[in-house]
Design an enzyme around this catalytic site. Structure first.
Site, PDB file in Angstrom:
ATOM      1  N   LYS A 162       0.836  -1.205   0.000  1.00  0.00           N
ATOM      2  CA  LYS A 162       0.000   0.000   0.000  1.00  0.00           C
ATOM      3  C   LYS A 162       0.870   1.253   0.000  1.00  0.00           C
ATOM      4  O   LYS A 162       1.868   1.336   0.719  1.00  0.00           O
ATOM      5  CB  LYS A 162      -0.916  -0.031   1.231  1.00  0.00           C
ATOM      6  CG  LYS A 162      -1.910   1.114   1.316  1.00  0.00           C
ATOM      7  CD  LYS A 162      -2.804   0.948   2.537  1.00  0.00           C
ATOM      8  CE  LYS A 162      -3.793   2.100   2.674  1.00  0.00           C
ATOM      9  NZ  LYS A 162      -4.671   1.925   3.854  1.00  0.00           N
TER      10      LYS A 162
ATOM     11  N   SER B 208      -9.389   2.312   3.121  1.00  0.00           N
ATOM     12  CA  SER B 208      -8.425   2.980   2.262  1.00  0.00           C
ATOM     13  C   SER B 208      -7.452   2.026   1.572  1.00  0.00           C
ATOM     14  O   SER B 208      -6.647   2.451   0.752  1.00  0.00           O
ATOM     15  CB  SER B 208      -7.619   3.974   3.100  1.00  0.00           C
ATOM     16  OG  SER B 208      -6.879   3.297   4.117  1.00  0.00           O
TER      17      SER B 208
ATOM     18  N   SER C 176     -10.218   0.199   7.289  1.00  0.00           N
ATOM     19  CA  SER C 176      -9.556   0.339   5.994  1.00  0.00           C
ATOM     20  C   SER C 176      -8.869  -0.914   5.467  1.00  0.00           C
ATOM     21  O   SER C 176      -8.460  -0.946   4.310  1.00  0.00           O
ATOM     22  CB  SER C 176      -8.533   1.484   6.042  1.00  0.00           C
ATOM     23  OG  SER C 176      -9.186   2.721   6.110  1.00  0.00           O
TER      24      SER C 176
END
Length: 491
Positions: free
Chosen positions: A80, A157, A181
Site C-alpha cells: 500500500k 483505504s 480500511s
C-alpha cells in the site's frame, strides 16, 4: 501462469523453496497479470518491475546455494502506498509527496524484505488513508475500481491492495486500518484481511504515524491476502517492537495451528442497532453461525454459539464521530503540512461534523466516554472467545455512493474503538454478484483465535467465484526505467 497468479503466498513460498518454480517465473507471471488488469482497476500505481526481476534472480541464486532468507523467500508482493518503500515513490496519496522517494523502508517493509519478499510495486490509497466514504481515490493517481464491477468501489483505504489481490496480480499486501480500511476493502473485493491488536505491529514509516493522542490506538497495520494461511504466515514477520513506535507491546504471538476450536465460545449478531444490513449480509452472518454450531447436521466447530450483541455497539457511531471530529482535523492539517500539501489542496476527508475547538471539560468527557465504551465491550467479550458480525451493512456501493452511507461502516469502527484483533473472510454473495464478508473479532492479543476460526470457516464455506476482469488494452505496462508509474495505464 494461471496456477501461479491464483496461488497463495504460502503455496508460492513452498513451490519456490522446493525448486518447483523459480522466483523469476513467479515475478514474470504476476507482472503480466498486473499488465492485463490494471488498466481497468488502477490498483497498482507504481511498479518496481526491473528491481523485482533482479531481486528474483538473486533469490533463485541464493536458493541454489541453500541460503533461503526467510518464510517469504522469493515471493512477490505489493505494498500500500501509505507505507514508505526505499527507492520507490511513496506518495501517501497526497500531492505534496507526488515525487517523494524514501531513503528507508517502513519497519514492516524492511521485515518483509528481510524475510525474502520481493516488492512488485505500490497500491493505491486515498490521501493520508482518509477515505471519503471508504473510497480509494486521490489527486495523484485517481480512483481504483472493484474487480467484480468497475462501476463500484473497491473500498478504502486499502482499496488498491484489495483490488489487485482479488484480481490475481498479487498474493499479499500490507494494509492499514483506522476505521475499517483493511476490512472494508477485503469485504468489497472478496478477500481476507487481518486487523491485528493495536500495539502489535509498528507503524514506523506509515503516512499516519504514531503519537496521535486519543486517536493513536485506532490505526494499525495488517496483512491482506486471498487465503487465511497467508495472514498467519505474515503476522509473525511484521509484529514486534522496533524501538521506534512507542505503542508496540512485546507480547508473544499465539499459534493458530495449536488452537482447539471445539472448545471456543462464539457470539454473533446481525444488526448493530445503527444500520440494518441487507438480507444477503444477514444471511452470510447466519450461514457462519450455522456452520459454527453444526446446524446443518455437520459436526459443530465450536462449543457454544450465542446470538448476542454487546450493549455498547449501538453507541459506536456516536463515540467514533465525537472522537474523530474532536481530534482528526488538527492532525490531518499537521500531516498535510508535513507532506508539503497546501491545506486547501488536500482531498482527504475533513470531518463533516467538525464542532470546533473542544473545551477541557469536553475533552475529559470524551476520553471518559471512550474508556466506558471499551470497558463495556470488555465485559461482554469476557464471556466469549470471539464475536461474528457483518463488515458493513451493504456490499460494494457504486462509486460516489458510499459517502452518504457513513453509518453503514460502524460495524468496523466498533473494533477500532476497542483496538481488538479481527479477521475478515468471505461468507456470501449479493444478488449483483458482489462479495460479502464477515468479521471474526477476538479478545485483545488473541489474533490466533480469530485466525484459527477464520481458517476453519474458509475450509467449510469453500471456494468463491473469482472476478471476471480481464485484459482489454494489451499495450505494454512498462516503460524504460524503474520504478514505472503504473497509473499511466489508466484509459
Amino acid at each position: 501462469m494461471n496456477e501461479l497468479i491464483w496461488a497463495s503466498a504460502s503455496s508460492l513460498a513452498g513451490m519456490i523453496r522446493e525448486r518447483r518454480v523459480s522466483a523469476v517465473e513467479v515475478v514474470a507471471a504476476l507482472l503480466s497479470r498486473i499488465e492485463q488488469v490494471n488498466g481497468e482497476l488502477n490498483a497498482v500505481v507504481q511498479l518496481a518491475a526491473q528491481r523485482a526481476r533482479t531481486e528474483a534472480e538473486t533469490a533463485d541464486a541464493q536458493l541454489a546455494r541453500g541460503a533461503a532468507r526467510g518464510p517469504l523467500h522469493g515471493v512477490p508482493i505489493t505494498i500500500k502506498d501509505s507505507l514508505d518503500t526505499a527507492g520507490i515513490v511513496s506518495t501517501g496519496g497526497t500531492t505534496g509527496r507526488r515525487e517523494f522517494v524514501p531513503d528507508h523502508d517502513a519497519t514492516v517493509i524492511r521485515r518483509l524484505r528481510d524475510a525474502g519478499a520481493i516488492i512488485l510495486g505500490k497500491t493505491n490509497t486515498p490521501e493520508l488513508t482518509l477515505a471519503r466514504g471508504f473510497e480509494t481515490d486521490n489527486e495523484v493517481y485517481g480512483r481504483t475500481n472493484n474487480p467484480f464491477d468497475v462501476a463500484r468501489t473497491s473500498g478504502g483505504s486499502s482499496g488498491g491492495a484489495a483490488a489487485i489481490i482479488a484480481a490475481g496480480g498479487s498474493p499479499l499486501d500490507i494494509g492499514s486500518d483506522t476505521g475499517g480500511s483493511i476490512r472494508v476493502p477485503a469485504h468489497c473485493c472478496g478477500i481476507t484481511g487481518l486487523r491485528p491488536t493495536s500495539g502489535r505491529v509498528p507503524r514506523t514509516g506509515h503516512i499516519v504515524p504514531y503519537g496521535l493522542g486519543s486517536l493513536d490506538s485506532l490505526t494499525t497495520l495488517g496483512p491482506m491476502a486471498r487465503a487465511v494461511e497467508d495472514l498467519a504466515l505474515t503476522l509473525p514477520v511484521i509484529s514486534g517492537v522496533d524501538w521506534r513506535d512507542p505503542a508496540v507491546v512485546p507480547l508473544p504471538l499465539g499459534n493458530p495451528g495449536e488452537v482447539d476450536c471445539s472448545g471456543l465460545r462464539v457470539a454473533f449478531f446481525v444488526d448493530n442497532g445503527i444500520v440494518t444490513p441487507t438480507a444477503e449480509t444477514a444471511a452470510a452472518v447466519e450461514r457462519v453461525a450455522n456452520a459454527l454450531s453444526g446446524g446443518s447436521g455437520a459436526p459443530a466447530l465450536v462449543a457454544l454459539v450465542d446470538e448476542s450483541r454487546p450493549a455498547a455497539v449501538p453507541r459506536t457511531m456516536e463515540v467514533f464521530s465525537r472522537l474523530w471530529s474532536t481530534y482528526a482535523p488538527g492532525w490531518r492539517a499537521k500531516l498535510l503540512q508535513r507532506a508539503g500539501t497546501p491545506p486547501d489542496a488536500g482531498t482527504s476527508a475533513p470531518d463533516p461534523d467538525n464542532r470546533g475547538p473542544a473545551t477541557r471539560h469536553a475533552l475529559a468527557d470524551l476520553d471518559e466516554e471512550l474508556a466506558t465504551y471499551r470497558t463495556d465491550m470488555l465485559a461482554f467479550i469476557e464471556q466469549y472467545d470471539a464475536i461474528v458480525c457483518p463488515v458493513c451493512a451493504y456490499p460494494a456501493l457504486p462509486h460516489g455512493g458510499s459517502e452518504e452511507h457513513g453509518s453503514a461502516f460502524a460495524y468496523t469502527m466498533a473494533v477500532n474503538l476497542t483496538g481488538w484483533p479481527v479477521v475478515v473472510v468471505r461468507a456470501g454473495t449479493s444478488p449483483e454478484g458482489l462479495p460479502i464478508g464477515i468479521q471474526i473479532v477476538a479478545r485483545p492479543w488473541h489474533e490466533h483465535i480469530a485466525l484459527a476460526l477464520a481458517a476453519q470457516l474458509e475450509a467449510v464455506l469453500g471456494a468463491w467465484p473469482r472476478p471476471s476482469i480481464g485484459p482489454r488494452d494489451r499495450r505494454s505496462a512498462f516503460e524504460p526505467g524503474d520504478p514505472t508509474p503504473a497509473h499511466s495505464l489508466r484509459p
